[in-house]
Scaffold this motif. Structure first.
Motif, PDB file in Angstrom:
ATOM      1  N   LYS A 482       0.849  -1.187   0.000  1.00 15.76           N
ATOM      2  CA  LYS A 482       0.000   0.000   0.000  1.00 15.76           C
ATOM      3  C   LYS A 482       0.883   1.235   0.000  1.00 15.76           C
ATOM      4  O   LYS A 482       1.690   1.430   0.899  1.00 15.76           O
ATOM      5  CB  LYS A 482      -0.901  -0.010   1.239  1.00 15.76           C
ATOM      6  N   LYS A 483       0.747   2.077  -1.018  1.00 16.29           N
ATOM      7  CA  LYS A 483       1.568   3.276  -1.103  1.00 16.29           C
ATOM      8  C   LYS A 483       1.109   4.296  -0.068  1.00 16.29           C
ATOM      9  O   LYS A 483      -0.058   4.671  -0.028  1.00 16.29           O
ATOM     10  CB  LYS A 483       1.490   3.876  -2.502  1.00 16.29           C
ATOM     11  N   CYS A 484       2.037   4.727   0.783  1.00 18.73           N
ATOM     12  CA  CYS A 484       1.732   5.710   1.810  1.00 18.73           C
ATOM     13  C   CYS A 484       3.043   6.243   2.373  1.00 18.73           C
ATOM     14  O   CYS A 484       4.117   5.692   2.117  1.00 18.73           O
ATOM     15  CB  CYS A 484       0.879   5.111   2.929  1.00 18.73           C
ATOM     16  N   GLU A 485       2.955   7.301   3.140  1.00 18.47           N
ATOM     17  CA  GLU A 485       4.136   7.916   3.713  1.00 18.47           C
ATOM     18  C   GLU A 485       4.759   6.999   4.756  1.00 18.47           C
ATOM     19  O   GLU A 485       4.065   6.404   5.580  1.00 18.47           O
ATOM     20  CB  GLU A 485       3.766   9.258   4.351  1.00 18.47           C
ATOM     21  N   ALA A 486       6.085   6.880   4.736  1.00 19.75           N
ATOM     22  CA  ALA A 486       6.782   5.981   5.652  1.00 19.75           C
ATOM     23  C   ALA A 486       6.719   6.509   7.083  1.00 19.75           C
ATOM     24  O   ALA A 486       6.756   7.711   7.326  1.00 19.75           O
ATOM     25  CB  ALA A 486       8.232   5.811   5.224  1.00 19.75           C
ATOM     26  N   GLU A 487       6.625   5.585   8.023  1.00 17.88           N
ATOM     27  CA  GLU A 487       6.604   5.901   9.445  1.00 17.88           C
ATOM     28  C   GLU A 487       7.652   5.047  10.143  1.00 17.88           C
ATOM     29  O   GLU A 487       8.054   4.003   9.647  1.00 17.88           O
ATOM     30  CB  GLU A 487       5.216   5.631  10.036  1.00 17.88           C
ATOM     31  N   THR A 488       8.067   5.491  11.319  1.00 16.08           N
ATOM     32  CA  THR A 488       9.143   4.775  11.992  1.00 16.08           C
ATOM     33  C   THR A 488       8.654   3.623  12.868  1.00 16.08           C
ATOM     34  O   THR A 488       9.376   2.677  13.093  1.00 16.08           O
ATOM     35  CB  THR A 488       9.991   5.747  12.842  1.00 16.08           C
ATOM     36  N   LEU A 489       7.421   3.692  13.357  1.00 14.96           N
ATOM     37  CA  LEU A 489       6.898   2.616  14.190  1.00 14.96           C
ATOM     38  C   LEU A 489       6.343   1.491  13.318  1.00 14.96           C
ATOM     39  O   LEU A 489       5.873   1.743  12.206  1.00 14.96           O
ATOM     40  CB  LEU A 489       5.808   3.148  15.115  1.00 14.96           C
ATOM     41  N   PRO A 490       6.357   0.257  13.825  1.00 13.57           N
ATOM     42  CA  PRO A 490       5.902  -0.878  13.004  1.00 13.57           C
ATOM     43  C   PRO A 490       4.408  -1.104  13.031  1.00 13.57           C
ATOM     44  O   PRO A 490       3.940  -2.164  12.654  1.00 13.57           O
ATOM     45  CB  PRO A 490       6.634  -2.061  13.670  1.00 13.57           C
ATOM     46  N   TYR A 491       3.633  -0.118  13.461  1.00 11.22           N
ATOM     47  CA  TYR A 491       2.195  -0.260  13.646  1.00 11.22           C
ATOM     48  C   TYR A 491       1.486  -0.752  12.384  1.00 11.22           C
ATOM     49  O   TYR A 491       1.534  -0.096  11.350  1.00 11.22           O
ATOM     50  CB  TYR A 491       1.627   1.085  14.081  1.00 11.22           C
ATOM     51  N   PRO A 492       0.794  -1.916  12.419  1.00 13.96           N
ATOM     52  CA  PRO A 492       0.091  -2.434  11.245  1.00 13.96           C
ATOM     53  C   PRO A 492      -1.394  -2.078  11.287  1.00 13.96           C
ATOM     54  O   PRO A 492      -2.048  -2.254  12.316  1.00 13.96           O
ATOM     55  CB  PRO A 492       0.272  -3.949  11.399  1.00 13.96           C
ATOM     56  N   PRO A 493      -1.978  -1.589  10.196  1.00 11.93           N
ATOM     57  CA  PRO A 493      -3.412  -1.298  10.173  1.00 11.93           C
ATOM     58  C   PRO A 493      -4.236  -2.567  10.381  1.00 11.93           C
ATOM     59  O   PRO A 493      -3.929  -3.619   9.816  1.00 11.93           O
ATOM     60  CB  PRO A 493      -3.639  -0.716   8.775  1.00 11.93           C
ATOM     61  N   GLU A 494      -5.275  -2.459  11.165  1.00 12.73           N
ATOM     62  CA  GLU A 494      -6.103  -3.620  11.467  1.00 12.73           C
ATOM     63  C   GLU A 494      -6.780  -4.181  10.223  1.00 12.73           C
ATOM     64  O   GLU A 494      -6.942  -5.407  10.098  1.00 12.73           O
ATOM     65  CB  GLU A 494      -7.161  -3.243  12.509  1.00 12.73           C
ATOM     66  N   ASP A 495      -7.169  -3.306   9.289  1.00 15.07           N
ATOM     67  CA  ASP A 495      -7.846  -3.825   8.103  1.00 15.07           C
ATOM     68  C   ASP A 495      -6.924  -4.715   7.284  1.00 15.07           C
ATOM     69  O   ASP A 495      -7.365  -5.674   6.648  1.00 15.07           O
ATOM     70  CB  ASP A 495      -8.431  -2.696   7.248  1.00 15.07           C
ATOM     71  N   GLU A 496      -5.613  -4.441   7.292  1.00 19.43           N
ATOM     72  CA  GLU A 496      -4.679  -5.296   6.572  1.00 19.43           C
ATOM     73  C   GLU A 496      -4.486  -6.632   7.288  1.00 19.43           C
ATOM     74  O   GLU A 496      -4.320  -7.678   6.652  1.00 19.43           O
ATOM     75  CB  GLU A 496      -3.348  -4.574   6.389  1.00 19.43           C
ATOM     76  N   ILE A 497      -4.495  -6.603   8.611  1.00 17.31           N
ATOM     77  CA  ILE A 497      -4.432  -7.853   9.378  1.00 17.31           C
ATOM     78  C   ILE A 497      -5.637  -8.725   9.036  1.00 17.31           C
ATOM     79  O   ILE A 497      -5.512  -9.934   8.790  1.00 17.31           O
ATOM     80  CB  ILE A 497      -4.383  -7.557  10.886  1.00 17.31           C
ATOM     81  N   GLN A 498      -6.814  -8.117   9.012  1.00 15.14           N
ATOM     82  CA  GLN A 498      -8.028  -8.865   8.722  1.00 15.14           C
ATOM     83  C   GLN A 498      -7.999  -9.429   7.297  1.00 15.14           C
ATOM     84  O   GLN A 498      -8.427 -10.561   7.058  1.00 15.14           O
ATOM     85  CB  GLN A 498      -9.239  -7.946   8.897  1.00 15.14           C
ATOM     86  N   TRP A 499      -7.482  -8.648   6.359  1.00 14.77           N
ATOM     87  CA  TRP A 499      -7.403  -9.124   4.979  1.00 14.77           C
ATOM     88  C   TRP A 499      -6.504 -10.353   4.881  1.00 14.77           C
ATOM     89  O   TRP A 499      -6.853 -11.338   4.214  1.00 14.77           O
ATOM     90  CB  TRP A 499      -6.886  -8.002   4.072  1.00 14.77           C
ATOM     91  N   MET A 500      -5.364 -10.318   5.547  1.00 11.45           N
ATOM     92  CA  MET A 500      -4.452 -11.468   5.487  1.00 11.45           C
ATOM     93  C   MET A 500      -5.074 -12.696   6.139  1.00 11.45           C
ATOM     94  O   MET A 500      -4.916 -13.823   5.651  1.00 11.45           O
ATOM     95  CB  MET A 500      -3.116 -11.105   6.136  1.00 11.45           C
TER      96      MET A 500
END
Length: 861
Positions: A482-500
């Motif tokens: 997913k193209k988005c601005e890079a962040e330093t923390l490894p926080y994963p979006p919940e919707d992506e967890i659910q998709w996987m």
């Protein structure tokens, strides 16, 4: 480096003072409120100096809003969890602080670590800092690398091992002095958050072939052929570099077979949007043989499994739908350890390297405007110093543009990149060179896959590749894109967890239920997609690496590429930088250019060099460790796989267990092979914080967030003993580690980042059975009507008919479980669905409907 204008400086100073005042209040909350993690996260958020924007008043208002929400959350958490222990309350899930996003380094107070010795024949971190501070304008380094990920570490290793191309092989002298600075821990960003594969890019081979066999070949044949050649060359180079890693670095890598299951002989719509790939189930064996051939058949040979044999070797597969499976091989490694091995190899060869040193400014020559060094901050001691070099290379991955911004005020006024216009006013515009693409991963228990074989879903619901891989006793699933601005923390979006989770069910047995509570850890990394800002207009964003030198400042950056090609990238950028140096001649130089007396470019030697730990490694080394120290077998195997021939330095630090067996090797966590001696050795390998141990020196945070949180106190005790921490420093480090761990995903979703929970198979069956009161396996209109009444939201006949028709896709008058799941996950809001979300529970967890920050719909690809 030029300073910002007085107005901007005053504005930021005012915002900083207000934030510091708020930080002090938060750090010492009223006695009526608990000092829980909500407060400590806010404290760090307001304390950081890295994320103030120019509109400081709006920035402060956002912080004030965050603070108010934190007070409310802390109060609720206190009264709702008052009966829990402190350790359990610390595992509550909240979203990471917003101030730690957008590339700012994770903040913590300087711990002022005392000096500890380095690994054998490698200087300590304190000695490295002293060496770095010894450079000057008159005595600069040849090369200064900014960034300690795989690419930056590879550049330092390459530069430190370059020798003269002439003369006796045994008498060649090293040619370059090199320094490396990393603002966090080595590999703390993208390089430790990969899928753990050293893969040769079969996806890119497929996409290149699809592009070649398109109509573009007729309309734009030259462009199409050039694009195919570029992509194919990248894949070929990936094969060569993978071969190098798997054959030369055997102590760090291993082959892993990956099964590609096929449930039908013809696929439509086809993968990659090309009709030819609709026949991939038939062509796969030939494709994988061709893939083997690109590496000269140096990898284990691909093969085919019939459906019966496939279920024997991979019993977790769906036993009904599999036609057959094709199996191919890729390389696998512990990415953070490989990165550290490259860094330590560079240090062993004489490079001066240091982590937790942040570059704050570029130093430019007053006459030429060229960058001749940097100002840096040691985040461990809090001291500033300067480092000088003839050539500066940025290797910041997805954060490269943040480094390039430091050139704005270092470049001459009026230049193409200058931070000042001709009137010396501040100009903050910068043409972006790197765009981030985030990839999330989840970790599931090891029983979801055999411990020796992975799985590839080559045709997910949105066309991505999804790997399902055993790694260190668990199973990694990833990655999203997913193209988005890079962040330093490894926080994963919940919707992506659910998709996987939802995608995992496609090939797995229906008896193996994929549950949200099985997610032991989750993280997200960003890979850089790069384009050359100094190239002519129309440059393409590249999957391969991009090297670009700014003609005004002389600074070179490299971005893009893949883990597999770290060595090739390092060689390419150094060849370019050295060829531009007047001291060296290029291979095609001629006397008319005035370089007749220049020396040839120093030779790259990395293709034949083993990395840190390679010397002394052998396949029988675990047995030797067990026999000499009485260490448990799984621990010995883990230690050798991690440290290679350096394992003896680790086991020498082992303390007796007090048991008859194992005699040595006290475990940090009972279910993982990590031992206390590794913490002590990690301090010698430049580990500075608790989070370094949990995330990279061991991989506990990546494997099981809860297990990582449980060992924080013990890790803190050992590090305090090794590094001389005071009680205050130790408490600050524990607090910082818990805040960082909160940004990993885990068994419980982050409540303020979940919009609509996508149903996994087991979740769906729980709800479906509750509605299906007669147990028929189907839902009828009366059952839907009864459930609506139970939810306190009765439906009229017209509403009932409309809802039922929406759910009944095949118009047969009844709704099966698949239709129910599709209806629930389609993103459309209805009164009935809202009632289910608010009233029903799944697996003991409330269905959450909190809105995701920034809006957006359900993530399905």
């Amino acid at each position: 480096m030029a300073t910002v204008t007085t107005a901007v400086r005053a504005k930021r100073l005012g915002a900083e003072r207000r934030a510091v005042s708020l930080h002090r209040w938060i750090s010492q909350p009223p006695p009526s409120l608990p000092h829980c993690r909500h407060f400590s996260i806010l404290s760090s958020s307001c304390h950081t100096k890295y994320s103030y924007d120019d509109d400081s008043n709006q920035h402060f208002l956002r912080r004030g809003t965050l603070f108010a929400a934190g007070v409310a959350s802390a109060t609720i958490a206190y009264y709702s969890a008052s009966s829990r222990t402190s350790s359990s309350s610390s595992s509550q899930c909240e979203a990471p602080s917003s101030s730690m996003k957008h590339g700012a380094p994770f903040p913590f107070p300087p711990p002022h670590n005392r000096e500890v010795p380095g690994p054998r024949n490698i200087p300590s971190r304190h000695a490295q800092l002293a060496n770095l501070q010894s450079s000057s304008r008159s005595s600069p380094y040849d090369v200064l690398v900014i960034g300690g990920g795989a690419t930056g570490a590879g550049i330092a290793f390459d530069a430190a091992t370059r020798t003269s191309p002439d003369g006796d092989e045994n008498q060649k002298q090293k040619q370059l002095s090199v320094a490396l600075l990393e603002r966090g821990d080595f590999s703390s960003e993208t390089s430790s958050r990969s899928t753990k594969l050293l893969w040769a890019g079969i996806k890119y081979l497929a996409s290149a072939s699809a592009a070649l066999l398109s109509l573009n070949l007729l309309t734009s044949p030259v462009t199409t052929l050039e694009s195919f050649y570029s992509e194919f060359k990248m894949v070929f180079h990936c094969h060569q570099e993978r071969k190098y890693m798997l054959e030369t670095q055997r102590h760090l890598t291993n082959w892993i077979p990956i099964v590609c299951p096929f449930t039908e002989w013809h696929i439509w719509p086809p993968p990659f949007g090309h009709w030819l790939f609709s026949f991939f189930p038939v062509l796969a064996p030939l494709v994988f043989k061709f893939y083997d051939g690109l590496s000269g058949f140096s990898c284990p040979s691909s093969y085919v499994l019939g459906s019966k044999r496939a279920r024997e070797v991979f019993p977790q597969l769906n036993e009904k739908d599999i036609k057959y499976c094709a199996v191919f091989y890729e390389g696998q490694h512990n990415d953070a350890r490989t990165n550290l091995a490259i860094v330590m190899s560079a240090a062993e060869e004489g490079a001066h390297v240091a982590n937790y040193v942040e570059v704050t400014e570029c130093i430019s020559d007053g006459e030429t405007g060229k960058v001749v060094g940097v100002k840096a901050l040691d985040r461990i001691s809090g001291k500033d110093f300067e480092v000088y070099a003839k050539k500066v290379i940025f290797a910041g991955g997805p954060f490269t543009d943040g480094l390039r911004e430091l050139e704005l005020t270092a470049a001459p006024a009026g230049s193409s990149i200058s931070g000042k216009d001709d009137n010396n006013n501040i100009n903050t515009e910068l043409q972006k060179a790197v765009h981030g693409a985030s990839g999330s991963h989840i970790v599931l228990p090891g029983y979801y896959a055999p411990n020796h074989m992975g799985l590839l879903d080559y045709n997910t619901s949105d066309g991505r590749f999804l790997f399902f891989l055993p790694w260190q006793g668990s199973v990694i699933v990833g990655t999203t894109d997913k193209k988005c601005e890079a962040e330093t923390l490894p926080y994963p979006p919940e919707d992506e967890i659910q998709w996987m989770l939802k995608e995992c069910e496609k090939y797995l047995s229906h008896n193996l239920k994929v549950r949200r509570s099985d997610v032991l850890s989750a993280w997200r990394g960003w890979r850089p997609l790069a384009a050359d800002p100094n190239a002519p207009p129309g440059g393409q964003v590249s999957r391969d690496h991009v090297i670009s030198t700014n003609p005004d400042t002389g600074v070179t950056f490299i971005a893009g590429g893949k883990w597999t090609t770290w060595r090739e990238m390092a060689q390419d950028v150094l060849d370019k930088v050295l060829s531009e140096n007047n001291e060296y001649a290029t291979e095609d130089h001629d006397n008319s250019k005035g370089k007749s007396e220049a020396s040839p470019i120093p030779k790259c030697n990395t293709l034949h060099l083993s990395l840190h730990g390679g010397k002394g490694w052998s396949e029988s080394l675990p047995v030797q460790v067990i026999q000499k120290y009485g260490i448990e077998q799984t621990v010995a195997e883990h230690l050798v796989r991690t440290y290679g021939g350096r394992v003896w330095e680790v086991v020498e630090l082992c303390r007796p267990t007090g048991k008859r067996w194992p005699r040595h090797g006290i475990l940090l966590s009972q279910h993982f092979p990590y031992i206390e001696a590794e913490v002590r050795f990690a301090c010698r390998e430049y580990a500075c914080t608790i989070e370094d141990i949990l995330s990279r020196r061991t991989r506990l945070a990546f494997l099981n967030r809860d297990a990582a949180e449980e060992v924080i106190p013990r890790v803190a005790d050992i590090m305090a003993e090794e590094l001389g921490w005071s009680r205050k420093t130790k408490a600050e480090q524990i607090r910082a580690a818990r805040e960082y761990l909160a940004s990993y995903g885990g068994r419980i979703p982050h409540e303020d980042d979940l919009e609509v929970r996508l149903l996994t198979h087991e979740d769906a069956m729980d709800v479906f059975r509750d509605i299906d009161t007669d147990g028929s396996g189907f839902l009828d209109q009366q059952e839907i009507k009864d459930m609506a009444t139970r939810l306190g939201r009765p439906l009229s006949e017209e509403q009932l008919k409309s809802l039922f028709d929406t759910m009944d896709k095949d118009r047969n008058g009844r709704i099966d479980v698949e239709e129910f799941i599709d209806w629930y996950n389609d993103g459309a809001e209805t009164i009935f669905k809202g009632g289910l979300q608010r009233k029903m529970t799944v697996g003991g967890e409330k269905w959450l409907t909190t809105r995701k920050k920034g809006g957006g719909g359900s993530f399905l690809g």
